[in-house]
Design an enzyme around this catalytic site. Structure first.
Site, PDB file in Angstrom:
ATOM      1  N   ARG A  37       0.927  -1.067  -0.146  1.00 27.47           N
ATOM      2  CA  ARG A  37       0.045   0.060  -0.032  1.00 27.47           C
ATOM      3  C   ARG A  37       0.929   1.025  -0.101  1.00 27.47           C
ATOM      4  O   ARG A  37       0.411   2.346   0.551  1.00 27.47           O
ATOM      5  CB  ARG A  37      -0.924  -0.041   1.052  1.00 27.47           C
ATOM      6  CG  ARG A  37      -1.994  -1.228   1.137  1.00 27.47           C
ATOM      7  CD  ARG A  37      -3.085  -0.854   2.250  1.00 27.47           C
ATOM      8  NE  ARG A  37      -4.051  -2.181   2.291  1.00 27.47           N
ATOM      9  CZ  ARG A  37      -4.722  -2.505   3.318  1.00 27.47           C
ATOM     10  NH1 ARG A  37      -4.349  -1.876   4.563  1.00 27.47           N
ATOM     11  NH2 ARG A  37      -5.354  -3.424   3.357  1.00 27.47           N
ATOM     12  N   ARG A  41      -3.204   5.858   0.037  1.00 23.89           N
ATOM     13  CA  ARG A  41      -4.101   7.214   0.964  1.00 23.89           C
ATOM     14  C   ARG A  41      -3.032   8.089   1.875  1.00 23.89           C
ATOM     15  O   ARG A  41      -3.407   8.958   2.462  1.00 23.89           O
ATOM     16  CB  ARG A  41      -5.192   6.659   1.928  1.00 23.89           C
ATOM     17  CG  ARG A  41      -6.365   6.164   1.024  1.00 23.89           C
ATOM     18  CD  ARG A  41      -7.282   5.299   1.805  1.00 23.89           C
ATOM     19  NE  ARG A  41      -6.549   4.000   2.207  1.00 23.89           N
ATOM     20  CZ  ARG A  41      -7.240   3.199   3.104  1.00 23.89           C
ATOM     21  NH1 ARG A  41      -8.602   3.472   3.575  1.00 23.89           N
ATOM     22  NH2 ARG A  41      -6.659   2.051   3.495  1.00 23.89           N
ATOM     23  N   ARG A  50      -7.215  11.420  -6.962  1.00 23.97           N
ATOM     24  CA  ARG A  50      -8.174  10.373  -6.866  1.00 23.97           C
ATOM     25  C   ARG A  50      -9.280  11.113  -6.565  1.00 23.97           C
ATOM     26  O   ARG A  50     -10.357  10.651  -6.394  1.00 23.97           O
ATOM     27  CB  ARG A  50      -7.723   9.624  -5.683  1.00 23.97           C
ATOM     28  CG  ARG A  50      -7.282   8.297  -6.034  1.00 23.97           C
ATOM     29  CD  ARG A  50      -8.267   7.113  -6.719  1.00 23.97           C
ATOM     30  NE  ARG A  50      -9.642   7.018  -6.010  1.00 23.97           N
ATOM     31  CZ  ARG A  50      -9.789   6.339  -5.034  1.00 23.97           C
ATOM     32  NH1 ARG A  50      -9.094   5.881  -4.394  1.00 23.97           N
ATOM     33  NH2 ARG A  50     -11.076   6.544  -4.687  1.00 23.97           N
ATOM     34  N   ASP A  86      -6.819  -3.215  -7.048  1.00 17.71           N
ATOM     35  CA  ASP A  86      -7.445  -4.031  -5.902  1.00 17.71           C
ATOM     36  C   ASP A  86      -7.574  -5.459  -6.181  1.00 17.71           C
ATOM     37  O   ASP A  86      -7.688  -5.897  -7.411  1.00 17.71           O
ATOM     38  CB  ASP A  86      -8.795  -3.285  -5.653  1.00 17.71           C
ATOM     39  CG  ASP A  86      -9.469  -3.597  -4.286  1.00 17.71           C
ATOM     40  OD1 ASP A  86      -9.999  -4.661  -4.326  1.00 17.71           O
ATOM     41  OD2 ASP A  86      -8.959  -2.977  -3.416  1.00 17.71           O
ATOM     42  N   TYR A 161     -14.519 -12.923   0.598  1.00 19.82           N
ATOM     43  CA  TYR A 161     -15.464 -11.598   0.020  1.00 19.82           C
ATOM     44  C   TYR A 161     -16.808 -12.235  -0.440  1.00 19.82           C
ATOM     45  O   TYR A 161     -17.607 -11.579  -0.238  1.00 19.82           O
ATOM     46  CB  TYR A 161     -14.484 -10.901  -0.998  1.00 19.82           C
ATOM     47  CG  TYR A 161     -13.670  -9.844  -0.281  1.00 19.82           C
ATOM     48  CD1 TYR A 161     -14.038  -8.973   0.929  1.00 19.82           C
ATOM     49  CD2 TYR A 161     -12.046  -9.910  -0.095  1.00 19.82           C
ATOM     50  CE1 TYR A 161     -13.326  -8.267   1.594  1.00 19.82           C
ATOM     51  CE2 TYR A 161     -11.443  -9.270   0.345  1.00 19.82           C
ATOM     52  CZ  TYR A 161     -11.906  -8.236   1.143  1.00 19.82           C
ATOM     53  OH  TYR A 161     -11.021  -7.507   1.966  1.00 19.82           O
TER      54      TYR A 161
END
Length: 354
Positions: A37, A41, A50, A86, A161
């Site tokens: 990552r 962010r 973004r 992702d 998921y």
């Protein structure tokens, strides 16, 4: 000709990089560093590009993917880039009705829990993810001698998921299916292994220098359940891309009890979270594998002196490894100070220079 097919005797620009040397367990000029990552962010430049773009849409815009993937390489001087995407992208690409909800994660509209539901998981083709091929082509041109890591979600985590309908703390629906209908479970994981393998092949043929299989949720399983119900599908993925000759990395969270089995599944490099010291991880994995890890991401919120002290602990524990890639024990936390990451890269490089 793919990026990994080349005339005899001619190596790609990335071949002698510290990252790929470490993956191959060869001597390195310094311990290579990258962060899970690292593109995301924690970077203000990421938040800027973004702004107003939903997560899944951002993964399907080649120019945007290229910019985001390059941002941490420019800022932190890491030894490898990881492709911005992702793990649910291939599922979205084959038509699964899902979305990534801010603050929640991937949410599946209609969970998969019956044999009839398997029909919704069709094969993945390169045309389904054309934007990956395009973005990776742009990236390999920009990165030059810096390796690009491709990745995918492992069959168990994707299945979790799909069966739960989203992130889960206890994985109760997943385990109920695994224990209650082992044949349906095996067929589900096998189907996901095919999709994942196809997704990784697209990335390698587009220029990825290495690939990482993320099994984020597999730490929820006991070793016997992993060996019986998960390892065959993960092994199938690693086998499917073995002929390309690129390093294959396997990583999971809370997988201290599974490290040996995760190595057996076929990875060249085993990722270690922060719960197990690197020298103990090496004992559990056994010889013939490089290791990756494993600073606790939360340490970066402490003082510079504390970060350096904990980093020395990781490096000292890894000093006798056959190959070591420095990383965090999981992904960069969203509110991490980017300067702390930049300083960490510099510190590891300076401390380990040969």
């Amino acid at each position: 000709m793919s990026a990994n097919e080349r005339p005899s005797g001619q190596q790609p620009k990335t071949y002698d990089s510290a990252f790929l040397k470490a993956c191959r367990r060869e001597p390195v000029p310094h311990t290579p560093v990258w962060f899970m990552r690292q593109a995301g962010r924690s970077l203000p430049e990421y938040l800027k590009v973004r702004e107003g773009v939903p997560m899944l849409e951002s993964c399907m815009r080649p120019e945007l993917v290229t910019e985001i993937t390059l941002q941490p390489v420019r800022r932190h001087k890491v030894d490898a880039a990881i492709y911005f995407s992702d793990i649910v992208v291939p599922l979205k690409a084959i038509g699964v009705d899902l979305d990534i909800k801010p603050g929640v994660g991937p949410v599946v509209a209609d969970p998969i829990r019956t044999r009839a539901d398997l029909d919704r998981l069709r094969d993945l083709t390169p045309e389904d993810v054309w934007y990956v091929t395009e973005a990776m082509g742009m990236l390999t041109q920009e990165l030059g001698s810096t390796p690009l890591i491709g990745f995918a979600g492992a069959p168990f985590t994707l299945a979790s998921y799909l069966v739960e309908g989203g992130p889960s703390r206890n994985h109760e629906h997943t385990k109920a299916l695994m224990y209650g209908d082992p044949q349906l479970w095996a067929d589900l994981l096998d189907r996901l292994a095919e999709i994942t393998s196809a997704f990784l092949r697209v990335q390698i043929e587009a220029g990825a220098s290495a690939v990482q299989l993320f099994d984020s949720w597999v730490g929820a399983l006991a070793p016997a359940d992993y060996r019986r119900s998960v390892m065959p599908a993960s092994a199938k993925v690693f086998d499917a891309v073995a002929s390309y000759g690129v390093p294959r990395i396997h990583f999971g969270v809370g997988t201290g009890e599974l490290l040996g089995l995760m190595g057996e599944a076929g990875a060249d490099v085993v990722g270690v979270d922060w719960r197990v010291p690197m020298n103990e991880a090496a004992r559990r994995v056994g010889p013939g594998k490089a290791l990756q890890g494993n600073l606790d991401p939360a340490v970066l919120f402490s003082t510079r002196e504390a970060v350096e002290a904990k980093t020395r602990e990781v490096l000292d524990a890894a000093s006798d490894l056959e190959g070591h890639i420095f990383n965090l024990g999981h992904g960069v936390l969203p509110t991490t100070d980017p300067d702390a990451l930049t300083r960490l890269v510099e510190f590891v490089h300076e401390r380990t220079v040969r």
